[in-house]
Design a protein around this motif. Structure first.
Motif, short mmCIF file in Angstrom:
data_model
loop_
_atom_site.label_atom_id
_atom_site.label_comp_id
_atom_site.label_asym_id
_atom_site.label_seq_id
_atom_site.Cartn_x
_atom_site.Cartn_y
_atom_site.Cartn_z
N UNK A 245 -8.40 74.42 -26.50
CA UNK A 245 -9.68 73.71 -26.63
C UNK A 245 -9.84 73.16 -28.04
N UNK A 246 -9.44 73.92 -29.04
CA UNK A 246 -9.51 73.47 -30.44
C UNK A 246 -8.63 72.25 -30.66
N UNK A 247 -7.40 72.27 -30.10
CA UNK A 247 -6.48 71.15 -30.28
C UNK A 247 -7.00 69.86 -29.64
N UNK A 248 -7.66 69.98 -28.50
CA UNK A 248 -8.17 68.80 -27.80
C UNK A 248 -9.35 68.18 -28.53
N UNK A 249 -10.13 69.01 -29.22
CA UNK A 249 -11.29 68.48 -29.93
C UNK A 249 -12.58 69.16 -29.58
N UNK A 250 -12.49 70.29 -28.90
CA UNK A 250 -13.69 71.04 -28.57
C UNK A 250 -14.04 70.98 -27.09
N UNK A 251 -14.98 71.84 -26.71
CA UNK A 251 -15.38 71.95 -25.31
C UNK A 251 -16.00 70.65 -24.80
N UNK A 252 -16.78 69.99 -25.63
CA UNK A 252 -17.43 68.74 -25.20
C UNK A 252 -16.39 67.69 -24.84
N UNK A 253 -15.33 67.61 -25.62
CA UNK A 253 -14.28 66.63 -25.33
C UNK A 253 -13.55 66.97 -24.04
N UNK A 254 -13.34 68.25 -23.80
CA UNK A 254 -12.70 68.68 -22.55
C UNK A 254 -13.54 68.23 -21.35
N UNK A 255 -14.85 68.46 -21.43
CA UNK A 255 -15.74 68.08 -20.33
C UNK A 255 -15.80 66.57 -20.15
N UNK A 256 -15.86 65.84 -21.25
CA UNK A 256 -15.94 64.38 -21.16
C UNK A 256 -14.69 63.79 -20.50
N UNK A 257 -13.52 64.29 -20.85
CA UNK A 257 -12.29 63.77 -20.27
C UNK A 257 -12.20 64.11 -18.78
N UNK A 258 -12.68 65.28 -18.40
CA UNK A 258 -12.66 65.65 -16.98
C UNK A 258 -13.66 64.83 -16.17
N UNK A 333 -11.58 76.92 -16.56
CA UNK A 333 -11.57 76.25 -17.86
C UNK A 333 -10.16 75.84 -18.26
N UNK A 334 -9.20 76.69 -17.96
CA UNK A 334 -7.81 76.35 -18.27
C UNK A 334 -7.35 75.12 -17.48
N UNK A 335 -7.75 75.05 -16.21
CA UNK A 335 -7.39 73.89 -15.41
C UNK A 335 -7.93 72.60 -16.00
N UNK A 336 -9.20 72.62 -16.40
CA UNK A 336 -9.79 71.44 -17.01
C UNK A 336 -9.16 71.13 -18.36
N UNK A 337 -8.78 72.18 -19.09
CA UNK A 337 -8.14 72.00 -20.39
C UNK A 337 -6.76 71.35 -20.24
N UNK A 338 -6.02 71.77 -19.23
CA UNK A 338 -4.70 71.16 -19.00
C UNK A 338 -4.85 69.68 -18.71
N UNK A 339 -5.84 69.33 -17.87
CA UNK A 339 -6.03 67.90 -17.60
C UNK A 339 -6.46 67.15 -18.86
N UNK A 340 -7.38 67.74 -19.63
CA UNK A 340 -7.85 67.07 -20.85
C UNK A 340 -6.70 66.83 -21.82
N UNK A 341 -5.69 67.68 -21.79
CA UNK A 341 -4.54 67.53 -22.69
C UNK A 341 -3.62 66.41 -22.22
N UNK A 342 -3.42 66.30 -20.90
CA UNK A 342 -2.46 65.34 -20.36
C UNK A 342 -3.13 64.15 -19.67
N UNK A 343 -4.39 63.88 -20.02
CA UNK A 343 -5.13 62.86 -19.27
C UNK A 343 -4.59 61.46 -19.48
N UNK A 344 -3.80 61.23 -20.53
CA UNK A 344 -3.22 59.91 -20.75
C UNK A 344 -1.70 59.93 -20.67
#
Length: 623
Positions: A245-258, A333-344
């Motif tokens: 979550x820290x690497x992606x940019x925080x919880x808000x960024x994870x939710x926005x990308x999902x 949360x891990x599932x959403x985090x994985x998508x937020x990491x590989x969304x592009x």
């Protein structure tokens, strides 16, 4: 909007022209990510050694206890200690062990895959767990605990007859043998991703270690290794979640990308039963599947029965429900985090991940590439979860083999040595069978859906048999037997056709959009994920059958078939005077059903003990 998430055609053409070069590039990246260094191996080996030592400790302590206590009741004391911990276990370790039994590698990897491919509809299964916990609390647990049985299926003999006990034991054994290979395959898949070693090399090693400490230490070893393994698993999950979550940019960024990627969804209120997941499926179908896993599984009930009182068992049940929900929130949360990491840059399209259920291991390797030992913690966590589930199933099968397959058909009382060999050798045999069957798992689809579908083949009629016994006093032994058989045949037909249609490619599921626009490496374009629309169109042309309903409806459907058939056959057999007559002891019925039974039409409470004594005497005499 959706087109932004799919790779552009001219980019795909360019990548096809550079196929040979890009393949080498992907292979080199894959090899660079396989960095399981010596700190990782130290963590991993430490976890395995700790499990072995716990098994040796409890095995030695049990041996000393029964050797010194020469005035004890002999083989029965050892069997009770091995199978139910002498009914003196404590609430906390049992509750943790219950959670660990359900938190295998299947939901750890499968939930991340589910959310990445299909969105968050699956997350609403927490509703199902709460409902199933209520049913277990008020209907099933009071009956099982008051009877103080060792084998869950002894209830079926007390309520119906010996035929039902044998059928129930066979169904549960089949369910375990269909489920355990998946449990073994999942950690091997993760280990393959981080080391490159073949899954067919890893699976025997995992199973041998689990068989060793389970066969030596019994239920106490299983419970306490579950506590240790749960700690390792929780540490691994939290470390991955926080760092990712820290690497992606925080919880808000994870939710926005999902949200942008259409993963984060409100409950789907469409009543269509052929959807994979919807609110109605989670409200009606999934609770029945969860309830069967809690109420009719020997490994789960065996832990509840290891506690001294019903009050303690209910506390453990509450702890299990809360703990399971907490752990699954981490999975979501891990599932959403994985998508937020590989969304592009979708690793399935680029084939950086060769299998769908390798997404989470790939994410962990990239996240902790600069932290020696952390990948080992995660892989140890997956293995810990798998070992806890596998050891629970093996211990339960050991109890069933002794109590249901050997004792009732032994002409003479079993000696202490015979009981010891039966309990331990059955663990080895079932473990070996699971290793062989695990070689088929990789051809049958994603592990989450596969596990739930195959478990329904035996679980649905089994749950129907217990529902007929506990909630339907008008059903007799003949009706229950034919209902169970019909339910089993129906469900095996449905599950076979459902999985065959997936394995053969005749049925596919519409996945969420993905993108490869921002990949930092070259790759050969993989179009398999874009073929789902065509597969859905072909399915519409072929027409949908009953086995196209959601896999979470399978257990509900099979239970209904079993109960309806049991009711019809019971009414017919009673009308012809062939059914079992007489009243039913109230202790064999759920508390809410007991009040509906007239006192004058029921036997006394002591009658159940008389019946059990007669059964035990018949078994001892070899009848």
């Amino acid at each position: 909007m959706a087109s932004d998430w799919l790779s552009k055609s001219d980019s795909a053409d360019a990548l096809h022209n550079a196929n040979n070069i890009s393949r080498k590039t992907i292979d080199s990246i894959g090899r660079s990510l396989q960095h399981f260094d010596w700190p990782d191996y130290v963590v991993f080996v430490w976890m395995l050694v700790s499990c072995i030592m716990v098994g040796i400790f409890f095995g030695y302590r049990n041996y000393q206890k029964h050797r010194n206590d020469s005035q004890a009741t002999g083989n029965e004391t050892e069997a009770q200690d091995y199978l139910v911990g002498s009914r003196k276990m404590q609430i906390f370790p049992v509750a943790v062990s219950l959670v660990a039994s359900w938190v295998s590698g299947v939901p750890m990897l499968g939930t991340a895959t589910e959310i990445y491919l299909y969105g968050t509809q699956f997350c609403y299964i927490v509703i199902s767990m709460v409902l199933a916990g209520v049913l277990m609390h008020y209907l099933f647990l009071p009956v099982f605990h008051e009877l103080r049985i060792t084998s869950t299926f002894e209830y079926l003999q007390l309520r119906f007859d010996s035929r039902m006990r044998l059928l129930g034991s066979i169904l549960f054994t089949l369910a375990c043998l269909l489920w355990m290979p998946i449990v073994i395959y999942v950690p091997a898949l993760a280990f393959n991703q981080v080391t490159g070693l073949s899954v067919h090399i890893i699976t025997p090693v995992v199973c041998i270690i689990c068989m060793f400490y389970t066969s030596i230490g019994g239920l106490k070893a299983v419970v306490w290794t579950d506590v240790i393994q749960s700690g390792v698993t929780l540490l691994a999950l939290l470390a991955v979640l926080i760092k990712g979550t820290y690497d992606v940019g925080g919880l808000e960024e994870v939710l926005n990308r999902n949200i942008a990627g259409e993963r984060l969804e409100a409950p789907n209120l469409d009543p269509n039963p052929t959807l994979r997941h919807s609110f109605w499926i989670m409200l009606f179908g999934a609770p029945v599947w969860v309830c069967e896993g809690i109420a009719c599984s020997q490994d789960m009930v065996q832990r509840f029965l290891s506690l001294p009182t019903l009050k303690d068992a209910r506390k453990a049940l509450k702890g299990f429900v809360v703990g399971w929900i907490g752990v699954n929130v981490i999975f979501f949360m891990l599932g959403m985090l994985v998508y937020a990491t590989y969304y592009r840059c979708d690793p399935l399209t680029t084939q950086l991940a060769r299998a769908k259920d390798q997404l989470l291991p790939l994410f962990v390797m990239e996240t902790f590439a600069a932290y020696p030992g952390m990948t080992g913690v995660f892989v140890a966590g997956i293995f810990s979860a798998a070992l806890s589930s596998l050891s629970s199933a093996l211990n339960a099968l050991s109890a069933i083999t002794l109590e249901d397959f050997f004792k009732p058909y032994s002409k003479k009382p079993l000696t202490e040595t015979q009981i010891r060999y039966i309990m331990r050798s059955s663990v080895l045999v079932y473990g070996a069978i699971s290793v062989l069957l695990s070689m088929l798992v990789e051809h049958l689809g994603t592990v989450m859906q596969l596990a739930m579908t195959l478990s329904s083949a035996s679980a649905a009629p089994l749950l129907g048999m217990f529902v007929m016994g506990i909630l339907m006093p008008w059903v007799n032994g003949t009706g229950a037997l034919y209902g169970g058989i019909l339910g089993m045949v129906t469900m095996f037909y449905m599950c076979y056709n459902a999985q065959y249609s997936i394995a053969s490619g005749r049925r596919t599921f519409d996945v969420k959009p993905v993108s490869v626009d921002d990949c930092s490496y070259e790759f050969a374009y993989n179009s398999t994920l874009t073929e789902t629309k065509q597969g859905e169109q072909e399915l519409e042309q072929i027409g949908k059958s009953i086995y196209h309903i959601s896999y979470m409806y399978f257990t509900l459907f099979g239970m209904i078939v079993t109960c309806l058939a049991g009711t019809v056959v019971s009414l017919l057999s009673n009308a012809r005077g062939r059914g079992r007559h007489g009243t039913i002891d109230p202790k064999l019925l759920a508390p809410c059903i007991r009040s509906t039974q007239s006192t004058g039409k029921t036997r006394t409470v002591q009658a159940i003990d008389i019946r059990r004594t007669a059964i035990n005497e018949a078994i001892a005499e070899g009848l």
